[in-house]
Design a protein around this motif. Structure first.
Motif, PDB file in Angstrom:
ATOM      1  N   ASN A 142       0.810  -1.214   0.000  1.00 46.14           N
ATOM      2  CA  ASN A 142       0.000   0.000   0.000  1.00 46.14           C
ATOM      3  C   ASN A 142       0.845   1.266   0.000  1.00 46.14           C
ATOM      4  OD1 ASN A 142      -2.455  -1.355   0.043  1.00 46.14           O
ATOM      5  ND2 ASN A 142      -2.363  -1.581   2.265  1.00 46.14           N
ATOM      6  N   TRP A 174       1.199   7.188  -3.121  1.00 43.02           N
ATOM      7  CA  TRP A 174       1.277   8.600  -2.763  1.00 43.02           C
ATOM      8  C   TRP A 174       0.033   9.075  -2.002  1.00 43.02           C
ATOM      9  CZ3 TRP A 174       4.620  12.166  -1.973  1.00 43.02           C
ATOM     10  CH2 TRP A 174       4.243  13.495  -1.964  1.00 43.02           C
ATOM     11  N   ASP A 175      -1.137   8.596  -2.371  1.00 39.41           N
ATOM     12  CA  ASP A 175      -2.366   9.088  -1.759  1.00 39.41           C
ATOM     13  C   ASP A 175      -2.814   8.269  -0.546  1.00 39.41           C
ATOM     14  OD1 ASP A 175      -2.970   6.867  -3.216  1.00 39.41           O
ATOM     15  OD2 ASP A 175      -4.780   7.675  -4.123  1.00 39.41           O
ATOM     16  N   ASN A 176      -1.973   7.403  -0.035  1.00 40.21           N
ATOM     17  CA  ASN A 176      -2.299   6.612   1.149  1.00 40.21           C
ATOM     18  C   ASN A 176      -2.172   7.495   2.390  1.00 40.21           C
ATOM     19  OD1 ASN A 176      -2.741   4.681   3.057  1.00 40.21           O
ATOM     20  ND2 ASN A 176      -1.100   3.333   2.396  1.00 40.21           N
ATOM     21  N   ARG A 177      -3.265   7.642   3.117  1.00 40.05           N
ATOM     22  CA  ARG A 177      -3.258   8.508   4.299  1.00 40.05           C
ATOM     23  C   ARG A 177      -2.504   7.896   5.471  1.00 40.05           C
ATOM     24  NH1 ARG A 177      -9.087  11.441   4.439  1.00 40.05           N
ATOM     25  NH2 ARG A 177      -9.009  12.149   2.281  1.00 40.05           N
ATOM     26  N   LEU A 178      -2.242   6.607   5.425  1.00 40.80           N
ATOM     27  CA  LEU A 178      -1.486   5.969   6.501  1.00 40.80           C
ATOM     28  C   LEU A 178      -0.020   6.388   6.520  1.00 40.80           C
ATOM     29  CD1 LEU A 178      -2.840   2.324   6.477  1.00 40.80           C
ATOM     30  CD2 LEU A 178      -3.270   4.090   8.175  1.00 40.80           C
ATOM     31  N   LEU A 179       0.471   6.962   5.431  1.00 41.33           N
ATOM     32  CA  LEU A 179       1.876   7.373   5.388  1.00 41.33           C
ATOM     33  C   LEU A 179       2.178   8.541   6.320  1.00 41.33           C
ATOM     34  CD1 LEU A 179       2.737   7.052   1.607  1.00 41.33           C
ATOM     35  CD2 LEU A 179       3.481   5.610   3.470  1.00 41.33           C
ATOM     36  N   TRP A 180       1.157   9.243   6.782  1.00 44.81           N
ATOM     37  CA  TRP A 180       1.382  10.341   7.723  1.00 44.81           C
ATOM     38  C   TRP A 180       1.589   9.840   9.144  1.00 44.81           C
ATOM     39  CZ3 TRP A 180       2.627  15.010   6.357  1.00 44.81           C
ATOM     40  CH2 TRP A 180       2.259  15.469   5.099  1.00 44.81           C
ATOM     41  N   TRP A 181       1.052   8.675   9.486  1.00 42.43           N
ATOM     42  CA  TRP A 181       1.126   8.184  10.849  1.00 42.43           C
ATOM     43  C   TRP A 181       2.537   7.877  11.321  1.00 42.43           C
ATOM     44  CZ3 TRP A 181      -2.272   8.948  14.449  1.00 42.43           C
ATOM     45  CH2 TRP A 181      -3.574   9.236  14.071  1.00 42.43           C
TER      46      TRP A 181
END
Length: 85
Positions: free
Chosen positions: A24, A27-34
């Protein structure tokens, strides 16, 4: 406070590893901010612990978390900017 700082540090790298292994890493995966938020929390807890009795360990975790944020940022730049993933 030491357990919380180490827990955030380990959770950030475990989450990044889990995101990478499941495929996963987009680029648009919001989990990358965690992972970045968890590393930032660990860095904040470690570097603001001047009056804690385990100051040396907390400062070490804070410095490792800061270096982890730098490595994570370079990883994101290399993966997404240069490879066009």
């Amino acid at each position: 406070m030491l357990k919380l700082a180490i827990g955030c540090f380990v959770a950030a790298w475990a989450l990044l590893l889990l995101i990478g292994l499941t495929g996963n890493l987009m680029w648009d995966n919001r989990l990358l901010w965690w992972p970045l938020l968890l590393l930032g929390l660990s860095c904040m807890l470690g570097l603001t612990s001047w009056d804690h009795e385990q100051r040396g360990y907390l400062l070490l975790v804070g410095v490792l978390s800061f270096c982890g944020m730098l490595v994570y940022s370079l990883f994101i730049i290399i993966v997404f900017a240069y490879s066009g993933y």
